[in-house]
Scaffold this motif. Structure first.
Motif, mmCIF file in Angstrom:
data_model
loop_
_atom_site.group_PDB
_atom_site.id
_atom_site.type_symbol
_atom_site.label_atom_id
_atom_site.label_comp_id
_atom_site.label_asym_id
_atom_site.label_seq_id
_atom_site.Cartn_x
_atom_site.Cartn_y
_atom_site.Cartn_z
ATOM 1 N N PHE A 129 0.854 -1.179 0.000
ATOM 2 C CA PHE A 129 0.000 0.000 0.000
ATOM 3 C C PHE A 129 0.892 1.232 0.000
ATOM 4 N N ALA A 130 0.738 2.080 -1.020
ATOM 5 C CA ALA A 130 1.595 3.249 -1.174
ATOM 6 C C ALA A 130 0.744 4.514 -1.299
ATOM 7 N N PRO A 131 0.433 5.182 -0.183
ATOM 8 C CA PRO A 131 -0.314 6.446 -0.237
ATOM 9 C C PRO A 131 0.624 7.576 -0.623
ATOM 10 N N LEU A 132 0.760 7.830 -1.920
ATOM 11 C CA LEU A 132 1.784 8.735 -2.424
ATOM 12 C C LEU A 132 1.284 10.145 -2.709
ATOM 13 N N GLY A 133 0.060 10.253 -3.243
ATOM 14 C CA GLY A 133 -0.402 11.559 -3.686
ATOM 15 C C GLY A 133 -1.797 11.878 -3.226
ATOM 16 N N VAL B 68 -6.280 2.760 7.562
ATOM 17 C CA VAL B 68 -6.980 1.634 6.937
ATOM 18 C C VAL B 68 -6.059 0.430 6.828
ATOM 19 N N GLY B 69 -4.842 0.676 6.334
ATOM 20 C CA GLY B 69 -3.893 -0.417 6.181
ATOM 21 C C GLY B 69 -3.614 -1.106 7.504
ATOM 22 N N SER B 70 -3.409 -0.317 8.556
ATOM 23 C CA SER B 70 -3.136 -0.884 9.875
ATOM 24 C C SER B 70 -4.331 -1.652 10.414
ATOM 25 N N PHE B 71 -5.530 -1.094 10.222
ATOM 26 C CA PHE B 71 -6.750 -1.746 10.705
ATOM 27 C C PHE B 71 -6.918 -3.126 10.070
ATOM 28 N N LEU B 72 -6.519 -3.234 8.798
ATOM 29 C CA LEU B 72 -6.670 -4.501 8.071
ATOM 30 C C LEU B 72 -5.417 -5.372 8.136
ATOM 31 N N GLY B 73 -4.321 -4.841 8.691
ATOM 32 C CA GLY B 73 -3.102 -5.632 8.833
ATOM 33 C C GLY B 73 -2.172 -5.565 7.640
ATOM 34 N N TYR B 74 -2.255 -4.485 6.818
ATOM 35 C CA TYR B 74 -1.389 -4.350 5.646
ATOM 36 C C TYR B 74 -0.271 -3.346 5.925
ATOM 37 N N PRO B 75 0.945 -3.633 5.456
ATOM 38 C CA PRO B 75 2.045 -2.679 5.617
ATOM 39 C C PRO B 75 1.884 -1.507 4.647
#
Length: 403
Positions: A169-173, A185-192
Motif C-alpha cells: 500500500f503506497a499512499p503517495l499523492g 486503513v492499512g493498519s486496521f486490516l493488517g497491511y504494511p
C-alpha cells in the motif's frame, strides 16, 4: 514479493519542473490550451470542463505515446508513482505481472494521470491497472468526513483484493489527509504501508500498528452510531451515558460547536464488512419491481443505490425524489409512495417509500418506458397502494442473488 500494489495518486506526473521528463510535453499542453501555469493548476483541480478543452487534452494524451520511452530512460524523474514501481522492481520486490490499483481524486488532473500511468505501468512493468475515484470536498466538515469515510472504504476494498504478505500500500499523492487515513486503513486490516522519499529514492516500509475495536462496542451503541451517521446531533439531545461514550471514543465521534457526528474513521467503520450487516440499508420490492430489475440488473441496482444515497445524504430537498408533485392529475392526498426520477441517459422511474428510522427502502413499481410511465403514473399506478406483497431483496441489491 508484491503482487498487488495499491497507491493513492497525485499530479506530480504533470509537474512543470525541469527535472520531470514530461515537463516539456506538459508545457506543450499549456500552449495548446492557451493558458498559464496558474490557470493550468486551477484546471487540474476542476471536476468538469467544456467539450473543447476535453478534446484538446484527449489529443494531447494520445500524442504522449511516442514519449513513453523517455520515462524508462529516466525512471526517477517521472512521478512518485512511477518511482515507487521502479524502486520495487529494482529491489526485487515487484511481481512479474503485478496488479496495480490506483486511487485518484475525481478531477481533470486525476483523469489525465490515470490514463498516463496506466500506459506507463502496462508497457514498462507488465502490470494490469485498475482505478477508482474519490470526490474530496474540503468546504464542509460533515460532508468531507462522509466522503473521507468512503475513501477509506475504497482503499479497504482495493487492499482486500490481495494478501497482506504480497500487497504493497503506497499512499503517495492526493490530499495529505488521504495519506494519513490510508495508513489507518492499512493498519486496521493488517497491511504494511510503503512510502517513497523522492529526494533520495529510498523506500520506507512501515509495518501495520494493531488497531482494534471491540465488536461489542458497535453492537451496544448501534443506535447512537446510526443517528450520528444520518446527521449531526446536538449534544443536548444525548443522554449522560451517550456523552460518556462520545468522550471516550474520540476516534469515532467528532464534536464541533455543540454538535456531534462521525469522524472519517467512524464512517469507514460502519461501511466495513465486519459491521456492515448492522448498518446496511434493507431493501424490499414487489414482484413487479423484481421482474423489471432482472431485465437490466446492474443498471437498476446502481440506480436504487443512488436513490438511497440521495435520501440519506442530500442536504437539500431534491425535486427528483418526489417527482409525483409535477403531475397535475395525481391526487396528492392519496399518494403513499413517492416517485423517483433518475437523471441518467436511460429511463428509470421508481415508486418507493423510505423508512428513515429503520433505514429500509420499499420499491413498489418500476418503469423503464417513459410513455408508459407518464400514462400510468398520472392514474396513480404504484403511488396510491402497494402493488403486491414486498419481498426482502437486500441480497440482490448488495450483490448476491434472491433466495
Amino acid at each position: 514479493m508484491y503482487q498487488t500494489i495499491v497507491m493513492t495518486c497525485g499530479v506530480s506526473l504533470l509537474s512543470l519542473s525541469e527535472k520531470n521528463v514530461f515537463a516539456k510535453k506538459t508545457s506543450e499542453l499549456l500552449q495548446l490550451l492557451c493558458i498559464g501555469k496558474r490557470e493550468f493548476s486551477e484546471l487540474l483541480s476542476k471536476r468538469q470542463i467544456d467539450d473543447e478543452t476535453r478534446e484538446v487534452i484527449s489529443k494531447w494524451i494520445d500524442q504522449t505515446k511516442m514519449y513513453v520511452a523517455e520515462a524508462e530512460r529516466e525512471p526517477n524523474s517521472v512521478s512518485a508513482e512511477y518511482s515507487m514501481m521502479y524502486e520495487l522492481r529494482k529491489r526485487g520486490k515487484l511481481g512479474k505481472f503485478p496488479r496495480v490499483e490506483l486511487v485518484l481524486t475525481n478531477t481533470v488532473g486525476g483523469n489525465i494521470v490515470e490514463q498516463l500511468l496506466q500506459r506507463l505501468f502496462e508497457e514498462h512493468f507488465s502490470a494490469s491497472v485498475g482505478s477508482s475515484y474519490v470526490d474530496i470536498d474540503v468546504s464542509e466538515p460533515k460532508q468531507m468526513n462522509r466522503i473521507l469515510g468512503e475513501y477509506m472504504q475504497k482503499v479497504s476494498e482495493k487492499l482486500s483484493q490481495g494478501e497482506p504478505s504480497s500487497t504493497c500500500f503506497a499512499p503517495l499523492g492526493g490530499y495529505k489527509i488521504m495519506t494519513a487515513l490510508g495508513y489507518i486503513v492499512g493498519s486496521f486490516l493488517g497491511y504494511p504501508t510503503a512510502y517513497l522519499y523522492e529526494n533520495s529514492q529510498i523506500i520506507h516500509e512501515i509495518p501495520p500498528i494493531p488497531i482494534h475495536l471491540d465488536d461489542r462496542f458497535v453492537q451496544q451503541h448501534i443506535d447512537l452510531l446510526r443517528r450520528c451517521r444520518v446527521d449531526a446531533i446536538h449534544m443536548d439531545e444525548l443522554s449522560y451515558r451517550e456523552h460518556q461514550v462520545i468522550s471516550t471514543y474520540s476516534s469515532i465521534f467528532q464534536q464541533e460547536e455543540g454538535y456531534v457526528y462521525l469522524t472519517p474513521f467512524g464512517e469507514f467503520l460502519l461501511e466495513h464488512e465486519r459491521y456492515k450487516h448492522l448498518f446496511e440499508t434493507k431493501y424490499f420490492a414487489t414482484k413487479q419491481v423484481i421482474k423489471m430489475i432482472e431485465k437490466d440488473k446492474q443498471f437498476s441496482i446502481d440506480q436504487i443505490k443512488e436513490l438511497v444515497k440521495k435520501l440519506k445524504y442530500a442536504e437539500r430537498i431534491i425535486p427528483d425524489l418526489q417527482h409525483e408533485k409535477e403531475f397535475e392529475k395525481i391526487d396528492q392526498r392519496k399518494v403513499k409512495f413517492h416517485l423517483y426520477k433518475s437523471i441518467t441517459g436511460k429511463v428509470f422511474r421508481l415508486a418507493y417509500q423510505y423508512d428513515e428510522a429503520e433505514d429500509q427502502l420499499y420499491a413498489n413499481y418500476l418503469w423503464f418506458d417513459h410513455k408508459q410511465y407518464e400514462r400510468e403514473a398520472e392514474k396513480g399506478v404504484g403511488l396510491y397502494e402497494a402493488y403486491d406483497e414486498f419481498q426482502d431483496v437486500t441480497h440482490l441489491i448488495l450483490g448476491n442473488t434472491i433466495k
